[in-house]
Design a protein around this motif. Structure first.
Motif, short mmCIF file in Angstrom:
data_model
loop_
_atom_site.label_atom_id
_atom_site.label_comp_id
_atom_site.label_asym_id
_atom_site.label_seq_id
_atom_site.Cartn_x
_atom_site.Cartn_y
_atom_site.Cartn_z
N THR A 279 22.10 -22.85 -4.85
CA THR A 279 21.54 -24.09 -5.40
C THR A 279 20.15 -24.40 -4.86
O THR A 279 19.45 -25.24 -5.42
CB THR A 279 22.47 -25.28 -5.05
OG1 THR A 279 22.58 -25.40 -3.63
CG2 THR A 279 23.86 -25.06 -5.64
N GLU A 280 19.74 -23.73 -3.78
CA GLU A 280 18.42 -23.97 -3.21
C GLU A 280 17.36 -23.25 -4.04
O GLU A 280 17.42 -22.03 -4.23
CB GLU A 280 18.35 -23.50 -1.76
CG GLU A 280 19.32 -24.21 -0.82
CD GLU A 280 18.88 -25.64 -0.50
OE1 GLU A 280 17.82 -26.06 -0.99
OE2 GLU A 280 19.62 -26.31 0.25
N LYS A 281 16.39 -24.01 -4.55
CA LYS A 281 15.34 -23.46 -5.39
C LYS A 281 13.99 -23.62 -4.70
O LYS A 281 13.77 -24.58 -3.94
CB LYS A 281 15.30 -24.16 -6.75
CG LYS A 281 16.64 -24.16 -7.49
CD LYS A 281 17.15 -22.75 -7.77
CE LYS A 281 18.48 -22.80 -8.51
NZ LYS A 281 19.04 -21.44 -8.72
N GLU B 59 22.91 -35.69 0.67
CA GLU B 59 21.90 -35.73 -0.38
C GLU B 59 20.84 -36.80 -0.12
O GLU B 59 19.73 -36.71 -0.64
CB GLU B 59 22.56 -36.00 -1.74
CG GLU B 59 23.46 -34.89 -2.22
CD GLU B 59 22.72 -33.58 -2.41
OE1 GLU B 59 21.54 -33.62 -2.84
OE2 GLU B 59 23.30 -32.52 -2.13
N ASP C 69 24.14 -19.79 0.85
CA ASP C 69 23.88 -20.64 -0.31
C ASP C 69 24.35 -19.86 -1.53
O ASP C 69 23.61 -19.03 -2.06
CB ASP C 69 22.39 -20.97 -0.40
CG ASP C 69 22.04 -21.77 -1.65
OD1 ASP C 69 22.87 -22.61 -2.05
OD2 ASP C 69 20.96 -21.55 -2.22
N ILE D 61 20.35 -18.27 3.58
CA ILE D 61 19.24 -19.11 3.99
C ILE D 61 18.91 -18.75 5.43
O ILE D 61 19.78 -18.78 6.30
CB ILE D 61 19.58 -20.60 3.88
CG1 ILE D 61 20.00 -20.96 2.45
CG2 ILE D 61 18.38 -21.46 4.31
CD1 ILE D 61 18.94 -20.73 1.39
N SER E 74 15.05 -17.88 1.25
CA SER E 74 16.34 -17.56 0.64
C SER E 74 16.34 -16.08 0.34
O SER E 74 15.39 -15.55 -0.26
CB SER E 74 16.53 -18.37 -0.65
OG SER E 74 17.73 -17.99 -1.31
N LEU F 125 11.00 -20.70 0.60
CA LEU F 125 11.36 -22.07 0.26
C LEU F 125 10.48 -23.09 0.98
O LEU F 125 10.27 -24.19 0.47
CB LEU F 125 12.82 -22.34 0.64
CG LEU F 125 13.89 -21.47 -0.04
CD1 LEU F 125 15.27 -21.88 0.46
CD2 LEU F 125 13.81 -21.59 -1.55
N TYR G 118 18.76 -27.15 7.00
CA TYR G 118 17.86 -27.12 5.83
C TYR G 118 18.66 -27.47 4.59
O TYR G 118 19.75 -26.95 4.35
CB TYR G 118 17.23 -25.73 5.64
CG TYR G 118 16.36 -25.68 4.40
CD1 TYR G 118 15.05 -26.13 4.43
CD2 TYR G 118 16.88 -25.23 3.18
CE1 TYR G 118 14.26 -26.13 3.28
CE2 TYR G 118 16.10 -25.22 2.04
CZ TYR G 118 14.79 -25.68 2.08
OH TYR G 118 14.02 -25.69 0.96
N HIS G 119 18.10 -28.39 3.79
CA HIS G 119 18.75 -28.75 2.53
C HIS G 119 17.72 -29.32 1.56
O HIS G 119 17.03 -30.29 1.87
CB HIS G 119 19.86 -29.78 2.76
CG HIS G 119 20.53 -30.25 1.50
ND1 HIS G 119 21.28 -29.41 0.71
CD2 HIS G 119 20.55 -31.47 0.89
CE1 HIS G 119 21.75 -30.09 -0.32
NE2 HIS G 119 21.30 -31.33 -0.25
N ASN G 120 17.61 -28.69 0.42
CA ASN G 120 16.83 -29.22 -0.70
C ASN G 120 15.42 -29.65 -0.30
O ASN G 120 14.98 -30.76 -0.58
CB ASN G 120 17.58 -30.40 -1.32
CG ASN G 120 17.04 -30.77 -2.69
OD1 ASN G 120 16.46 -29.94 -3.39
ND2 ASN G 120 17.23 -32.02 -3.08
#
Length: 574
Positions: free
Chosen positions: A155-157, A188, A486, A491, A506, A517, A542-544
Motif C-alpha cells: 500500500t506504500e506508494k 492514519e 508491506d 520497507i 520499498s 519513498l 514509517y507510514h504513508n
C-alpha cells in the motif's frame, strides 16, 4: 541425519570481518542500557590532504561489475561468507581444534527434542525430531526459490516528491537519572510516543499535540504490535519516593491510540505469592490477548477489550515459567525450566485464551536465552554455544513447523549478517519475515573506497534454511536494514553517511528493485538529528510518507555542550 556445517569463515580481513565502523554508523558498538546510549555524532572530517571518510576513490570497487575470474559479490550464494550446505561435514585442516569444537557444538544444537500436544496430554519425543533431515535433504539444490510465491502488492506508494522536510523534532525529557520511554506507534492520523510517565499523541499534519495521557508512574514496557488501534503498556504504580526509591513494574494498561484514553489497567497476583503484585518486564499483544511476563514469576494475560484475566503466572514443579512472549499473528512464548546453569528452554505456540501450549519445541541443552523472531511461522533465535559473532546474541534461527518439528535451521554464526537479539524475548532487530523468507542485512563491510562502509539486504528460504539469491544494495556509504513488510514488499531504511540524509525504500520481493519513498535533508542540523540515534536503542516507524525515529531510553545530558537530544525526530514527504 546429515547436518550442514556452519558457514565457512571468510579469510582474515575479508568481507564480513569485523572492522571499526564510523562513529554513529550502523552496527557501531553502543553501551548497554543502563545508562542510555550517548548520542552518536557524525564521522569526523579527515585531516587536510587526506581523502575524506566515505568519499569515492579511483579504481573499481565493491558492488561494481566484476571482471572475469573475480569472486562473486559478498552475500551472494557461493561468495565468501555465504552459507552453503554440504553433503557431509568437511574434514578440518590439521590443527584446527577450534573448528572441530565449533562443528560439534552446531551439530549438537541440531539434535533436539520436541514436545507435541496431543489432545489433553503430552507426547514426548527425543533425539532426532524428524525435521533435521530436511535441513540438508538436497545439498546440491539451488539456495531457496528464485521468486517468492503469491505476490501481494503493498500500500506504500512513492510520493510525487520523495524529498522530505522535518515534521517535528521533540526535545528529549530530562529524568532524574535514566528512564524508559519505550513505545511508539503510527495510525492514519496520529503518531503516539511514550514519554516520562505519560503517553502523547501527535497529529500527522504538523506534529501538533493531539492528546496526552498521564500515568501514575514511569513506563517500563510497551507492545510493538497494535490490535484494533489499541496498544498495551507496562508502568509503575507510583513515582519513587525517599522511602520507596525502587518502585516495581507491576501495572498493565491498554490505550486507545486514536483518543488517548486508558481503556483499563490492572495487575496480577502470583499463585503462591499472596496479594503482592507480580513484577513484569516484557509485554506483547496478539489479537484479543495481552500477555506480560517476568523473569522469575512467569506470565499472565488479559482480554484486550475489558481487561478480564485470562491466566495468571504459573510455575510448575520443575520450575518451568514463561520468561517472555512474542505477539503479532500468533502468541508464542519462551518457557524456561530448571535452574542455572542447567536450563532447558522451549519455544512454544500458545492458545491465547488459556495460555496452554499447542506446539512446543525443545532447544538443545546449554542454551541460556532464546528469542521469538516470528510467531507465524514460529521462528526461535538462540546463541548456540556462544558462537554468535556480528549477529549479536543469535547464532542460529530455528524454523518450527505446525507439528513442533524442526523445518529448517538458518546459521548466522559466520559473522556475515547484521541480525541482533538481546535482553528481551521479543527484542530482535533487523529481521523481517514474509514471502516464506526472512530478510536481514549483511554485516557492514568495506565499500568502493577503502574507508567507506556499506552492506546489502539478503534473505533465507524458510522451507530449506538456505540463502536465496535475493540482494538489495544499500549503496556506497549507506547501510540498510529492514523495517517491516508491506504486502510482499519490504520497507527498509538506509542509514546515511555524514553528508547525506537517510532514505526509505520499498523493495519489490520478486525483483529486489528499490523504489525511493523518502529522502531526508542533508543539511547539517537535520542530518545530525537523524543520525543521533543508536539503531539498537531506537524505534523506527514509517507510514504513508511519514517517518519517525525515537528513543527507548532517556538520561541526563552528559554535557551542556553536547548536540541537542531529541525524544524523536520526524520527516514528511509530499
Amino acid at each position: 541425519m546429515s547436518i550442514p556445517p556452519p558457514p565457512s569463515q571468510p579469510p582474515s580481513g575479508g568481507f564480513g570481518a569485523p572492522q571499526d565502523p564510523p562513529p554513529g554508523g550502523f552496527g557501531a558498538p553502543v553501551p548497554p542500557p543502563g545508562p542510555a546510549a550517548p548520542q552518536a555524532g557524525p564521522p569526523q572530517q579527515p585531516p587536510a590532504g587526506q581523502p575524506a571518510y566515505g568519499y569515492p576513490q579511483t579504481g573499481p570497487g565493491y558492488g561494481y561489475p566484476q571482471q572475469p575470474g573475480t569472486p562473486p559479490p559478498f552475500g551472494a550464494p557461493g561468495a565468501p561468507g555465504a552459507p552453503v550446505a554440504a553433503p557431509q561435514p568437511p574434514a578440518p585442516a590439521a590443527g584446527s581444534g577450534n573448528a572441530k569444537r565449533t562443528q560439534l557444538t552446531i551439530v549438537g544444537a541440531a539434535v533436539l527434542a520436541c514436545v507435541l500436544i496431543v489432545g489433553g496430554g503430552l507426547w514426548y519425543t527425543s533425539g532426532d525430531s524428524g525435521g533435521g533431515d530436511k535441513v540438508d535433504s538436497n545439498p546440491s539444490a539451488s539456495p531457496g526459490n528464485d521468486k517468492p510465491q503469491d505476490y501481494v502488492p503493498g500500500t506504500e506508494k512513492a510520493p510525487g516528491n520523495p524529498k522530505s522536510k522535518p515534521l517535528l523534532n521533540q526535545p528529549s525529557p530530562v529524568p532524574a537519572d535514566v528512564a524508559s520511554v519505550a513505545g511508539s506507534w503510527v495510525t492514519e492520523t496520529t503518531y503516539i510516543k511514550s514519554d516520562l510517565s505519560k503517553v502523547v499523541g501527535y497529529n500527522l499534519v504538523d506534529g501538533g499535540k493531539k492528546w496526552e495521557l498521564p500515568l501514575p508512574g514511569e513506563l517500563c514496557g510497551a507492545t510493538k504490535h497494535v490490535s484494533e488501534k489499541k496498544a498495551a503498556v507496562l508502568f509503575k504504580a507510583a513515582q519513587p519516593t525517599p522511602e520507596n526509591k525502587y518502585v516495581q513494574c507491576t501495572e498493565v494498561g491498554v490505550i486507545d491510540l486514536e483518543s488517548g484514553k486508558l481503556l483499563w489497567s490492572g495487575n496480577a497476583k502470583s499463585a503462591t505469592g499472596g496479594d503482592k503484585p507480580v513484577t513484569f518486564n516484557t509485554i506483547t499483544l496478539s489479537g484479543q490477548t495481552v500477555a506480560a511476563a517476568g523473569i522469575s514469576a512467569g506470565g499472565a494475560a488479559w482480554n484486550l477489550a475489558d481487561g478480564k484475566s485470562l491466566w495468571l503466572p504459573k510455575v510448575d514443579g520443575e520450575s518451568c515459567r514463561d520468561v517472555g512472549y512474542g505477539g503479532g499473528e500468533a502468541l508464542a512464548a519462551i518457557r524456561k525450566c530448571g535452574q542455572s546453569p542447567n536450563y532447558t528452554l522451549y519455544g512454544q505456540l500458545l492458545d491465547p485464551t488459556t495460555g496452554a501450549p499447542t506446539v512446543s519445541y525443545k532447544l538443545s541443552p546449554g542454551i541460556e536465552d532464546a528469542y521469538i523472531v516470528s510467531t507465524k511461522p514460529l521462528i526461535v533465535g538462540a546463541d548456540v554455544g556462544k558462537t554468535a559473532k556480528n549477529a549479536t546474541g543469535v547464532s542460529d534461527l530455528f524454523v518450527v513447523d505446525p507439528k513442533g518439528e524442526l523445518k529448517a535451521r538458518i546459521p548466522l554464526a559466520s559473522g556475515d549478517f547484521g541480525a541482533k537479539c538481546s535482553s528481551e524475548v521479543e527484542r530482535c532487530m533487523n529481521m523481517v519475515v514474509g514471502n516464506g523468507r526472512i530478510y536481514l542485512p549483511s554485516y557492514e563491510h568495506q565499500g568502493q573506497a577503502s574507508s567507506s562502509r556499506t552492506n546489502e539486504l539478503l534473505s533465507f528460504d524458510l522451507e530449506t534454511g538456505k540463502q536465496t539469491t535475493d540482494r538489495a544494495d544499500a549503496g556506497e556509504r549507506y547501510t540498510i536494514f529492514p523495517l517491516r513488510m508491506d504486502g510482499s514488499n519490504i520497507i527498509a531504511y538506509k542509514r546515511p553517511p555524514y553528508d547525506k540524509g537517510g532514505q526509505i525504500v520499498s523493495i519489490d520481493s520478486r525483483t529486489m528493485k528499490e523504489t525511493l519513498l523518502m529522502e531526508n535533508p542533508a543539511d547539517k542540523a537535520s542530518q545530525r538529528a537523524e543520525t543521533g540515534f543508536s539503531p539498537e536503542y531506537s524505534e523506527y516507524r514509517y507510514h504513508n510518507g511519514k517517518f519517525f525515529i525515537s528513543r527507548t531510553m532517556v538520561s541526563k545530558p552528559y554535557s551542556d555542550k553536547a548536540d541537542p537530544e531529541y525524544l524523536f525526530v520526524s520527516f514528511s514527504a509530499s
